[in-house]
Structure formats: structure tokens, C-alpha cells
Design a protein around this motif. Structure first.
Motif, short mmCIF file in Angstrom:
data_model
loop_
_atom_site.label_atom_id
_atom_site.label_comp_id
_atom_site.label_asym_id
_atom_site.label_seq_id
_atom_site.Cartn_x
_atom_site.Cartn_y
_atom_site.Cartn_z
N ARG A 40 0.83 -1.20 0.00
CA ARG A 40 0.00 0.00 0.00
C ARG A 40 0.86 1.25 0.00
N ARG A 41 1.93 1.27 0.79
CA ARG A 41 2.81 2.44 0.85
C ARG A 41 3.50 2.67 -0.49
N GLU A 42 4.03 1.60 -1.10
CA GLU A 42 4.72 1.76 -2.37
C GLU A 42 3.78 2.28 -3.45
N VAL A 43 2.57 1.71 -3.52
CA VAL A 43 1.63 2.14 -4.55
C VAL A 43 1.18 3.58 -4.30
N ALA A 44 0.91 3.91 -3.03
CA ALA A 44 0.47 5.27 -2.71
C ALA A 44 1.53 6.30 -3.09
N GLU A 45 2.82 5.98 -2.82
CA GLU A 45 3.89 6.91 -3.15
C GLU A 45 4.01 7.10 -4.66
N ARG A 46 3.96 6.02 -5.42
CA ARG A 46 4.05 6.12 -6.88
C ARG A 46 2.83 6.83 -7.45
N LEU A 47 1.66 6.59 -6.85
CA LEU A 47 0.44 7.23 -7.34
C LEU A 47 0.51 8.74 -7.08
N THR A 48 1.05 9.13 -5.92
CA THR A 48 1.18 10.56 -5.61
C THR A 48 2.10 11.24 -6.60
N ARG A 49 3.23 10.60 -6.91
CA ARG A 49 4.15 11.19 -7.89
C ARG A 49 3.51 11.31 -9.26
N ALA A 50 2.75 10.28 -9.65
CA ALA A 50 2.08 10.31 -10.95
C ALA A 50 1.02 11.41 -11.00
N ASN A 51 0.30 11.60 -9.90
CA ASN A 51 -0.72 12.66 -9.85
C ASN A 51 -0.07 14.04 -9.98
N ARG A 52 1.03 14.24 -9.28
CA ARG A 52 1.71 15.54 -9.33
C ARG A 52 2.24 15.81 -10.73
N ALA A 53 2.80 14.79 -11.36
CA ALA A 53 3.32 14.96 -12.72
C ALA A 53 2.19 15.29 -13.70
N HIS A 54 1.06 14.62 -13.52
CA HIS A 54 -0.09 14.88 -14.41
C HIS A 54 -0.59 16.30 -14.24
N GLU A 55 -0.72 16.75 -12.99
CA GLU A 55 -1.22 18.10 -12.74
C GLU A 55 -0.25 19.16 -13.23
N ALA A 56 1.06 18.87 -13.13
CA ALA A 56 2.05 19.83 -13.62
C ALA A 56 1.98 19.97 -15.14
N ALA A 57 1.65 18.86 -15.81
CA ALA A 57 1.60 18.88 -17.28
C ALA A 57 0.26 19.35 -17.81
N ASN A 58 -0.80 19.14 -17.05
CA ASN A 58 -2.13 19.42 -17.56
C ASN A 58 -2.87 20.49 -16.78
N THR A 59 -2.35 20.88 -15.61
CA THR A 59 -2.97 21.88 -14.70
C THR A 59 -4.35 21.45 -14.23
N THR A 60 -4.70 20.18 -14.39
CA THR A 60 -5.97 19.65 -13.91
C THR A 60 -5.73 18.31 -13.23
N PRO A 61 -6.58 17.92 -12.28
CA PRO A 61 -6.42 16.61 -11.64
C PRO A 61 -6.57 15.47 -12.65
N MET A 62 -5.98 14.35 -12.34
CA MET A 62 -6.09 13.17 -13.19
C MET A 62 -7.54 12.68 -13.21
#
Length: 479
Positions: A40-62
Motif C-alpha cells: 500500500r505504501r509503495e503504490v500510494a507513493e508512486r500514485l502521488t508522484r504520478a498525480n503531481r506529474a499529471h497536474e504539472a503537465a495538464n494543470t488539472t487533476p487526473m
């Protein structure tokens, strides 16, 4: 407010490997808590990084669909990596059944409601209560109550779970902390959640579930909540725009019943609903009710500002050109504007109220009006009741979980401290409503004009379907 009517659907399997009497006792591998936390910790950390990258590129939540697909892929990758590491270390990988349950549990934690999700997914569960993370009790549709497995590993984790649900739900912020220790909200599946923090020894959680998010009068007949005569009476009452209050104890099905009444309202009418927490959900079905405004009371913010109570919402609702106004549940100050609206010609309004009998509804209305800022005396309140309220419907909840109409009263007049009423349907030998006192000529003529057949009242034992749903229901468990 209410839980649903009728018996439960098919049996499903137990949750978290818990076994109950009469179920197979085959052994199941246990979940390793450490492995579960690691994945759960590993997936949550990777998911958080992916969400931040998506928002930085698209300025909207995934988008939700993309986030769910990514989460499930990350869970699969984390489990594959764990299995590879275990085999390289000379240890056996997880049992396939355990691996599947780890994947489901992690997905529930990150996408659903964590340890609550199996019970929220079970159509037979009506109530979930937790006194801390490990004192968890579930009430099933057949009335049985079972203590079940913990919903979190610790009380702080339980608090985080509830805060996560609050953050995901609704269109406004629902704070839950020392400054705001009481939380009320509606979950995505329509369930009503209440949580208490800080003013109790351990965090407390209560969830009331609605197994029927939509309801019609024919479906109420099928479920054994009403008979043919009552269905015809209520359909005519809706067409005649009679003001109605539905009473009953906690869990009697008042909200579900109100949905059934609303199903008979023509689609072209404009409905306004007022609740402290969204539950009625008339706006879910745009085909049945395309013109709905649902309003929800709001608590004050941390500075003590921004509160909007149900009484204020009701007063505003009358300015919104409604065909009918629904108050999810009368609990206090909103009773005065409700009675005012009913007595001033806003016909067709409906509400629910906690009461132990149909006659007790009148006493509850008087008590609430006396405690309101207007401080109405009983005689004045009774005049409002007599002037505006037409019908009182009382629901009964049996020990076996059956729910049905037990009484219907016609409001006739008021005389000082008394409201005069006719119990036109009274409890029969088994508690179900059967024809009682004759309705007044005025009411009967009005109902007949709108399609009610008075001959239905001549069958003194009622028109209950004795071959309908069985009152015996087996125990149901979560998958």
C-alpha cells in the motif's frame, strides 16, 4: 433517516476470512499485515508522484477513470516485484489467494473506502458502526447484528480513512478535527455517514445505508411495504397535492418511502429538497424528475461564519418557484417555516419525522415548534397543523427487519391543545394498515376526483399480498 424495505437478495461470501455458523470451515491463508502495508505504501507513493506529474503537465487533476486504471496497474507491478524479491531470497511467494486479497484490500484503501468497502459493497448490510478501529458491528437486513473484523490497523488510521472519505464526498469541504468534531456526509453510494472525534474516548463511526436509491409505489407493494389500496390512496394524494408527513422510528424506511411517494409526481413539476445531509437523491434520475434543486445545510466555518441551517434553506426554497418542497427530516427549527408553507398554500409538500406513532407525530411537531426561535405555543402550532397538513403516514419496523405502513391519519381540525384526526388506516392484527375510520366527505371526494376508488376501503382486512416477499431472510455476508 431511513433504511430500505423487504427481504435481502442472494447470499454472498464472508469478509476478511471471517466464518459464521453454517458456513464452510475450510482454512484460508491469512493476510500478512506487514506485506499489506508495504504494498500500500509503495503504490500510494508512486500514485502521488504520478498525480503531481499529471497536474504539472495538464494543470488539472487526473481523471477518475485514468487514476483507477493506473492504481490497479501499480498494484499489480508492486505485487510482481514483491514476488520476484521473495523468490530471489529463497522464500516462497504469496499464496495466489492471499495475493488477490492484498490487491483488493489495497485497491479498496486507495480507490474505495478501505476496510469499510467490503461492507459497503454488500447489498444486505444496513448499518455499520465502529467504536474505534477494532470494535466494529454490522447490522444486516434480517435484523441480525455481528461483530466483524477491524476496519483499520489503528485509531489514527481510522481517522485518516474517514477524513479521506470526507475529502472525496460532496461539493463542499467537510472538516473533521478538534474544532469540528462532528461529521455528517453522504457517501458516493448514498449511505449516510456520521463520525465523532475528540469528544469521545475513541473515534466513533456510524453508517446508515440505503439499499434502494430509487423507489416506486408498485415496488413498495412488491416489497410488502404497502398494499393495493394504500398505493391507490397515495397516488391520488400526490395528484391532489396533499401535504404529507411520514413518521416512524429510526431505520423504518422513511426516506425510501418518501422516494416511493415522489415517484408518482409528474415529471414536469419542479422539486426542491432540503436536507442536513443529502439523502433523497431525486436529482439522480433525470428521466423521472428532470427539474430538481437539492439543497444541503452547511455548518459554520472555523471562524464561526457561513452557517446555513435548514430553516433558512426552507425560507429560500419558497422563493425558488417550487411545485413542491421536500424536507428530508424535521428535527427542529425548520418545522415553523414548513407548517407556514403548508398552511399558506404551498400544497404537495412532504417531510419525514421521528415518531413512535401516527398520533405522536402531532406531539413532535408541537415540541419542535415550541423550541424554535418563534416559540409557538401548542394551540397556535395545532392551528397550523390543522390548516396545512392533510395526511400523516406511520411506518413500522419489526424485529425481523420488515418495514410497512401501519397507520394513516387524516388531519381534520384543531381544538386548543388537541389535533382532531381520523385514522383512516389503522394497524391490523399483524400491525399492517387496514381500513379504519371513514375519511371525511371532503377528503374522500378530493381523492376520488383524482382517481381513488372508494370501494377499496370496503375490504376490512386490506389488500395485502400474502404471497409476497417472505418475512424470513437468511444471513448475508460481504464478499
Amino acid at each position: 433517516m431511513s433504511a430500505p424495505f423487504g427481504p435481502s437478495p442472494a447470499v454472498v461470501a464472508p469478509v476478511n476470512g471471517r466464518r459464521y455458523p453454517g458456513q464452510p470451515a475450510a482454512a484460508e491463508p491469512n493476510l500478512d499485515a506487514a506485506v499489506l502495508r508495504q504494498i500500500r505504501r509503495e503504490v500510494a507513493e508512486r500514485l502521488t508522484r504520478a498525480n503531481r506529474a499529471h497536474e504539472a503537465a495538464n494543470t488539472t487533476p487526473m481523471p477518475a477513470e485514468e487514476r483507477e486504471a493506473l492504481t490497479r496497474r501499480l498494484i499489480s507491478e508492486a505485487l510482481d516485484a514483491y514476488a520476484t524479491a521473495e523468490m530471489q531470497a529463497g522464500r516462497p511467494p504469496l499464496h495466489p489467494h492471499v495475493e488477490s486479497r492484498v490487491a483488493r484490500t489495497v485497491a479498496d484503501a486507495l480507490l474505495g473506502a478501505g476496510g469499510l468497502q467490503p461492507w459497503l459493497s454488500n447489498p444486505d448490510v444496513e448499518e455499520i458502526v465502529a467504536n474505534g478501529c477494532d470494535q466494529v458491528f454490522v447490522r444486516f437486513a434480517d435484523g441480525t447484528i455481528e461483530q466483524v473484523d477491524p476496519i483499520a490497523d489503528s485509531d489514527p488510521e481510522m481517522v485518516d480513512l474517514i477524513r479521506m472519505l470526507a475529502a472525496r464526498t460532496g461539493n463542499d469541504e467537510r472538516r473533521w478535527d478538534r474544532a469540528a468534531p462532528l461529521l455528517n456526509l453522504q457517501l458516493a453510494d448514498g449511505s449516510r455517514l456520521n463520525a465523532v472525534l475528540d469528544v469521545v474516548r475513541r473515534p466513533s463511526l456510524s453508517i446508515r445505508r440505503h439499499r434502494y436509491l430509487t423507489m416506486t409505489l408498485p415496488e413498495l407493494i412488491e416489497l410488502g411495504a404497502i398494499d393495493t389500496a394504500l398505493a391507490e390512496l397515495f397516488a391520488a394524494a400526490i395528484r391532489a397535492r396533499l401535504n404529507t408527513v411520514v413518521g416512524g422510528p429510526t431505520g423504518a424506511g422513511k426516506t425510501t418511502f418518501l422516494r416511493g411517494l415522489a415517484s408518482a409526481i409528474p415529471a414536469w413539476e419542479r422539486l426542491v429538497t432540503i436536507e442536513d445531509t443529502y439523502e433523497l437523491g431525486f436529482d439522480r434520475d433525470e428521466t423521472a424528475h428532470p427539474n430538481v434543486v437539492a439543497m444541503q445545510a452547511r455548518d459554520a466555518n472555523v471562524e464561526g461564519e457561513g452557517e446555513v441551517d435548514m430553516a433558512a434553506l426552507f425560507r429560500n426554497a419558497l422563493r425558488m418557484v417550487p411545485s413542491r418542497v421536500f424536507v428530508g427530516e424535521v428535527r427542529g427549527h425548520e418545522v415553523v417555516p414548513l407548517l407556514n408553507a403548508m398552511s399558506q398554500g404551498n400544497d404537495g409538500s412532504m417531510s419525514t419525522i421521528h415518531a413512535s406513532s401516527s398520533a405522536g407525530v402531532f406531539r413532535k411537531l408541537v415540541l419542535y415548534a415550541a423550541a424554535a426561535p418563534e416559540r409557538l405555543d401548542p394551540a397556535t402550532t395545532n392551528l397550523h397543523i390543522a390548516e396545512g397538513l392533510h395526511l400523516v403516514v406511520q411506518l413500522r419496523l419489526t424485529e425481523t427487519g420488515r418495514r410497512f405502513v401501519t397507520s394513516v391519519r387524516e388531519v381534520v381540525d384543531a381544538d386548543g391543545l388537541q389535533v382532531t384526526s381520523n385514522e383512516i388506516f389503522r394497524p391490523g392484527p399483524d400491525g399492517r394498515a387496514v381500513p379504519g375510520a371513514p375519511p371525511s366527505t371532503g377528503l374522500l371526494d378530493r381523492l376520488a376526483f383524482h382517481g381513488f376508488d372508494p370501494a377499496l376501503l370496503q375490504r376490512r382486512e386490506g389488500w395485502w399480498n400474502t404471497t409476497g416477499p417472505s418475512t424470513q431472510t437468511g444471513r448475508r455476508r460481504a464478499a
